[in-house]
Design a protein around this motif. Structure first.
Motif, short mmCIF file in Angstrom:
data_model
loop_
_atom_site.label_atom_id
_atom_site.label_comp_id
_atom_site.label_asym_id
_atom_site.label_seq_id
_atom_site.Cartn_x
_atom_site.Cartn_y
_atom_site.Cartn_z
N LEU A 272 0.59 -1.26 0.53
CA LEU A 272 0.25 -0.04 0.12
C LEU A 272 0.81 1.27 0.04
O LEU A 272 1.43 1.07 0.72
CB LEU A 272 -0.75 -0.30 1.77
CG LEU A 272 -2.07 0.67 1.46
CD1 LEU A 272 -3.63 0.42 2.08
CD2 LEU A 272 -1.35 2.50 1.68
N VAL A 273 0.69 2.31 -0.96
CA VAL A 273 1.66 3.41 -0.87
C VAL A 273 1.25 4.39 -1.21
O VAL A 273 0.01 4.86 -1.59
CB VAL A 273 2.35 2.89 -2.54
CG1 VAL A 273 3.48 5.09 -3.14
CG2 VAL A 273 3.00 2.07 -2.71
N SER A 274 1.60 5.86 -0.24
CA SER A 274 0.72 6.71 -0.42
C SER A 274 1.61 7.45 -0.73
O SER A 274 2.34 8.08 0.28
CB SER A 274 -0.07 6.89 0.86
OG SER A 274 -0.69 8.26 0.15
N ASN A 275 2.18 8.14 -1.02
CA ASN A 275 2.90 9.48 -2.07
C ASN A 275 2.04 10.88 -2.03
O ASN A 275 1.58 11.31 -3.03
CB ASN A 275 3.31 8.83 -3.10
CG ASN A 275 5.00 9.90 -3.73
OD1 ASN A 275 6.02 9.88 -3.21
ND2 ASN A 275 4.95 10.45 -5.18
N ALA A 276 2.65 11.45 -1.38
CA ALA A 276 2.47 13.08 -1.46
C ALA A 276 0.69 13.05 -1.13
O ALA A 276 0.51 13.78 -2.29
CB ALA A 276 3.04 13.54 -2.08
N VAL A 277 0.74 12.80 -0.43
CA VAL A 277 -1.09 12.78 -0.14
C VAL A 277 -1.30 13.37 0.74
O VAL A 277 -2.03 14.22 1.23
CB VAL A 277 -1.80 11.13 -0.58
CG1 VAL A 277 -3.02 11.09 -0.32
CG2 VAL A 277 -1.81 10.81 -2.34
N LEU A 278 -0.82 12.68 2.24
CA LEU A 278 -1.39 12.62 3.49
C LEU A 278 -1.91 14.41 4.27
O LEU A 278 -2.19 14.65 5.08
CB LEU A 278 -0.51 11.60 4.06
CG LEU A 278 -1.18 10.62 4.08
CD1 LEU A 278 -0.64 9.09 5.05
CD2 LEU A 278 -3.08 10.33 4.11
N HIS A 279 -0.48 14.81 3.27
CA HIS A 279 -0.32 16.29 4.03
C HIS A 279 -2.38 17.04 3.87
O HIS A 279 -2.13 17.91 3.87
CB HIS A 279 0.44 17.45 3.35
CG HIS A 279 0.74 16.99 1.96
ND1 HIS A 279 0.45 16.13 1.05
CD2 HIS A 279 0.67 18.21 1.45
CE1 HIS A 279 1.05 16.18 0.21
NE2 HIS A 279 0.79 18.03 -0.27
#
Length: 265
Positions: A103-110
């Motif tokens: 599971l990847v989340s790149n430059a999203v959670l901000h």
């Protein structure tokens, strides 16, 4: 046709595609999955990096999820029947149909207030031995963000933009994410990197932020107001990030990374 102020702009985002791809590559370098079957990229954007995961893991079904119609339209060109697909959805609402191997989340959670709870939920969605990999911008105290925050809170704009100002606590530091992932039961690694991006062209720092941190402010303004705010912000950025003698401009950009693996049994 003119674009709506604040809308996601895949072409603008990809103006600095090489620079934006580097953190994704560095993040995935720490993921040791051998032959995952289910790979998910939450907040996949325009899809090129998501599609690259199918090249790394040929046996995987890769799914990208994003809420932007503009980004999903661009991502559709990277779809591969039976291998790579893209779905519309909010990462906050996403639930897997089966356990996830990577599971990847790149430059999203901000963009997601309270995402610590989301990370815990994602950790629980992993298959045994599954991997969770996240990267977030960590430059919230840099001039790019501080100057915009000052403008948003200035007398001219505060009534419309005060709560759209970049928040200094939008993300954790590496130690914070390490605690979150280990607290969720993962064997974790966390670190930070400051990239020195050498940019060229007119107002390159403004071009960089126009498709990212400036978006929420522009989305609240008319086209005329958006142009006025952008002009003032651009002037401040030119002072904060002056060009070098060769005409290029250096943009220091801090990013925070965290990778965790679930137990194999």
């Amino acid at each position: 046709m003119t674009s709506t102020p604040g809308a996601w702009d895949p072409a603008g985002y990809l103006r600095f595609g090489d620079e934006r791809a580097r953190p994704f590559t560095d993040l995935l370098a720490r993921v040791g999955a051998g032959a995952p079957r289910v790979v998910v990229d939450l907040g996949c954007g325009e899809g090129a990096l998501t599609a690259s995961l199918a090249g790394r893991w040929p046996g995987a079904q890769v799914t990208g999820v994003d809420s932007s119609p503009e980004m999903l339209a661009a991502a559709a060109t990277h779809a591969v029947p039976g291998r790579v697909r893209f779905l519309a959805g909010d990462v906050r609402d996403w639930r897997p149909a089966e356990p996830v191997d990577v599971l990847v989340s790149n430059a999203v959670l901000h963009w997601v207030p309270g995402h610590v709870d989301l990370l815990r939920r994602w950790a629980g969605a992993l298959a045994p031995g599954g991997w969770l990999a996240v990267q977030v911008p960590g430059n919230w105290r840099a001039p790019t963000h501080r100057l915009l925050a000052e403008l948003c809170r200035s007398p001219q704009w505060a009534d419309r933009l005060a709560d759209a100002a970049p928040a200094e606590d939008a993300v954790l530091d590496p130690a914070g994410y390490l605690d979150v992932l280990t607290g969720a039961g993962l064997a974790a690694d966390a670190w930070e990197t400051t990239y020195l991006h050498v940019l060229s062209g007119p107002d390159p720092v403004l071009g960089w932020v126009h498709s990212t941190v400036l978006r929420p402010a522009l989305a609240r303004l008319s086209a005329e107001e958006a142009a006025e705010l952008t002009a003032a912000y651009g002037a401040a950025l030119r002072t904060a990030y002056p060009p070098r003698p060769d005409g290029t401009t250096v943009l220091p950009f801090r990013r925070v990374f965290a990778v965790g693996r679930s137990a194999t049994t």
